[in-house]
Motif scaffolding. Structure first.
Motif, mmCIF file in Angstrom:
data_model
loop_
_atom_site.group_PDB
_atom_site.id
_atom_site.type_symbol
_atom_site.label_atom_id
_atom_site.label_comp_id
_atom_site.label_asym_id
_atom_site.label_seq_id
_atom_site.Cartn_x
_atom_site.Cartn_y
_atom_site.Cartn_z
ATOM 1 N N UNK A 170 0.928 -1.313 -0.013
ATOM 2 C CA UNK A 170 -0.140 -0.171 -0.006
ATOM 3 C C UNK A 170 0.829 1.150 0.224
ATOM 4 N N UNK A 171 2.054 1.259 1.000
ATOM 5 C CA UNK A 171 2.732 2.452 0.818
ATOM 6 C C UNK A 171 3.521 2.635 -0.551
ATOM 7 N N UNK A 172 3.926 1.663 -0.962
ATOM 8 C CA UNK A 172 4.660 1.746 -2.296
ATOM 9 C C UNK A 172 3.607 2.208 -3.359
ATOM 10 N N UNK A 173 2.552 1.756 -3.524
ATOM 11 C CA UNK A 173 1.433 2.320 -4.346
ATOM 12 C C UNK A 173 1.087 3.640 -4.367
ATOM 13 N N UNK A 174 1.249 4.097 -2.949
ATOM 14 C CA UNK A 174 0.576 5.442 -2.855
ATOM 15 C C UNK A 174 1.941 6.354 -2.874
ATOM 16 N N UNK A 175 3.037 5.732 -2.990
ATOM 17 C CA UNK A 175 4.450 6.441 -3.080
ATOM 18 C C UNK A 175 4.613 7.404 -1.638
ATOM 19 N N UNK A 176 4.332 6.908 -0.836
ATOM 20 C CA UNK A 176 4.330 7.699 0.649
ATOM 21 C C UNK A 176 5.538 8.066 1.159
ATOM 22 N N UNK A 177 6.331 8.952 1.773
ATOM 23 C CA UNK A 177 7.179 9.317 2.123
ATOM 24 C C UNK A 177 7.588 8.386 3.463
ATOM 25 N N UNK A 178 8.960 8.274 3.951
ATOM 26 C CA UNK A 178 9.069 7.701 5.195
ATOM 27 C C UNK A 178 8.675 8.169 6.372
ATOM 28 N N UNK A 179 8.621 9.284 6.588
ATOM 29 C CA UNK A 179 7.927 9.864 7.922
ATOM 30 C C UNK A 179 6.477 9.441 8.001
ATOM 31 N N UNK A 180 5.913 9.627 7.004
ATOM 32 C CA UNK A 180 4.444 9.456 6.794
ATOM 33 C C UNK A 180 4.200 7.896 7.018
ATOM 34 N N UNK A 181 4.946 6.972 6.405
ATOM 35 C CA UNK A 181 4.625 5.735 6.596
ATOM 36 C C UNK A 181 5.070 5.194 7.804
ATOM 37 N N UNK A 182 5.806 5.894 8.609
ATOM 38 C CA UNK A 182 6.257 5.627 10.010
ATOM 39 C C UNK A 182 5.071 6.197 10.822
ATOM 40 N N UNK A 183 4.492 7.069 10.491
ATOM 41 C CA UNK A 183 3.348 7.722 11.660
ATOM 42 C C UNK A 183 2.149 6.813 11.354
ATOM 43 N N UNK A 184 1.785 6.443 9.898
ATOM 44 C CA UNK A 184 0.551 5.458 9.679
ATOM 45 C C UNK A 184 1.235 4.198 10.281
ATOM 46 N N UNK A 185 2.171 3.444 10.313
ATOM 47 C CA UNK A 185 2.634 2.275 10.853
ATOM 48 C C UNK A 185 2.272 2.197 12.330
ATOM 49 N N UNK A 186 2.541 3.432 13.146
ATOM 50 C CA UNK A 186 2.257 3.662 14.624
ATOM 51 C C UNK A 186 0.862 3.375 14.915
ATOM 52 N N UNK A 187 -0.054 4.041 14.120
ATOM 53 C CA UNK A 187 -1.373 4.117 14.174
ATOM 54 C C UNK A 187 -1.922 2.649 14.054
ATOM 55 N N UNK A 188 -1.533 2.008 12.853
ATOM 56 C CA UNK A 188 -1.897 0.688 12.627
ATOM 57 C C UNK A 188 -1.511 -0.329 13.836
ATOM 58 N N UNK A 189 -0.524 -0.061 14.422
ATOM 59 C CA UNK A 189 0.124 -1.113 15.582
ATOM 60 C C UNK A 189 -1.041 -0.564 16.605
ATOM 61 N N UNK A 190 -1.632 0.529 16.841
ATOM 62 C CA UNK A 190 -2.335 0.747 17.983
ATOM 63 C C UNK A 190 -3.931 0.357 17.677
ATOM 64 N N UNK A 191 -4.042 0.092 16.352
ATOM 65 C CA UNK A 191 -5.617 -0.024 15.564
ATOM 66 C C UNK A 191 -6.356 1.259 15.848
#
Length: 320
Positions: A170-191
């Motif tokens: 999903x991140x590659x398809x959206x071409x998300x930058x690393x900071x945003x990817x890390x922020x979204x990663x944290x939100x997903x981990x906390x659901x």
């Protein structure tokens, strides 16, 4: 007054009853590994920090005791995890062209216990396969992991499986930058779905819905069928789902299965299937594993890799 018999916190002797139980279990597991074609390696307790922590991430760096080598003046560490050492052995010391199956058993040292009930000196036992990129390698390791736990009399268990390739796709398809990817990663981990809804408002509807569906895609094997309908059919996502379905087909009649497509444990280390085993009467995971291709590139040789490990000391303590 100095009590010379006192040990550091979360360190303790293993007395005869538990020591024999641990040694007996170690022999059982190593015999199992040998019967399955795995070769035993024994890495050193200390290594230069830069090789010891290759690919392990910030958390393992904090868990590592470090000191200056009196011979070289370089910084060395006491191993907190044997897996990177085995990757180094495959990539450099053995340097085989064919598939390499390696196993190990030995103590590791942590600056702090993972949980307050555990020792700072786990006894790590595990197995790794190098050079096999197909999902058959992951299934072989998962089978070995379940058989190892059966040798330790853990039979009524749950195999929990995820795949970091879905979020990465999903991140590659959206071409998300690393900071945003890390922020979204944290939100997903906390659901944290409300926060995820807020930060993804500018994302196209198909991919936004996919991101928001990930925290809900957990449960039995049926959630994989739902995932096929819910997620974009990008190549990386489809490969991930095909591998998860292969795991479901292999283990559906052997063990209780749980799938969690929001499970991103070791996201910066693993790159494919991730898995862990639970039991209703044991707090935490009995064993953990996953695919971590390319970790050997830091040692001059990039190879597909998958493996698992467990803390034999903790499992034996629980069984006593």
């Amino acid at each position: 007054m100095t009590y010379r018999w006192l040990l550091p916190e979360y360190c303790e002797d293993i007395l005869p009853e538990d020591a024999w139980a641990l040694e007996t279990a170690r022999r059982k597991l190593l015999n199992l590994f040998k019967d399955r074609g795995f070769n035993l390696v024994i890495p050193p307790l200390i290594e230069y920090v830069e090789s010891l922590l290759t690919g392990t991430g910030h958390d393992m760096d904090l868990q590592t005791f470090k000191l200056v080598d009196q011979l070289s003046g370089r910084l060395i560490g006491v191993r907190p995890d044997i897996t990177p050492q085995v990757a180094r052995i495959d990539a450099h010391s053995m340097n085989r062209a064919d598939i390499n199956r390696l196993c190990y058993a030995g103590p590791v040292l942590h600056t702090k216990p993972d949980v307050l009930s555990q020792s700072r000196e786990p006894y790590q036992v595990g197995a790794e396969i190098f050079g096999l990129s197909e999902v058959t390698g992951d299934i072989e390791i998962q089978t070995l992991m379940l058989d190892a736990l059966s040798e330790l009399e853990f039979n009524d268990v749950i195999l929990d499986v995820g795949h970091v390739g879905i979020f990465r796709g999903l991140m590659e398809a959206l071409q998300i930058d690393s900071k945003t990817e890390n922020d979204w990663f944290k939100l997903l981990q906390h659901k944290d779905i409300p926060s995820l809804q807020s930060v993804t408002q500018g994302v196209t509807a198909e991919f936004r819905q996919a991101l928001l569906s990930l925290p809900k895609l957990n449960g039995g094997g049926e959630i994989l069928d739902l995932a096929i309908k819910s997620l974009p059919a990008t190549p990386k996502i489809m490969v991930a789902l095909e591998q998860l379905i292969a795991v479901r087909e292999r283990f559906n009649n052997r063990v209780k299965l749980s799938f969690d497509l929001c499970e991103l444990r070791g996201y910066h280390y693993h790159n494919g299937l991730v898995f862990q085993v639970y039991s209703a009467d044991y707090k935490g995971a009995l064993a953990r594993g996953g695919r971590y291709d390319e970790v050997g590139s830091a040692f001059g040789r990039s190879r597909p890799a998958t493996g698992f490990s467990l803390d034999l000391r903790q499992l034996i303590t629980f069984k006593r």
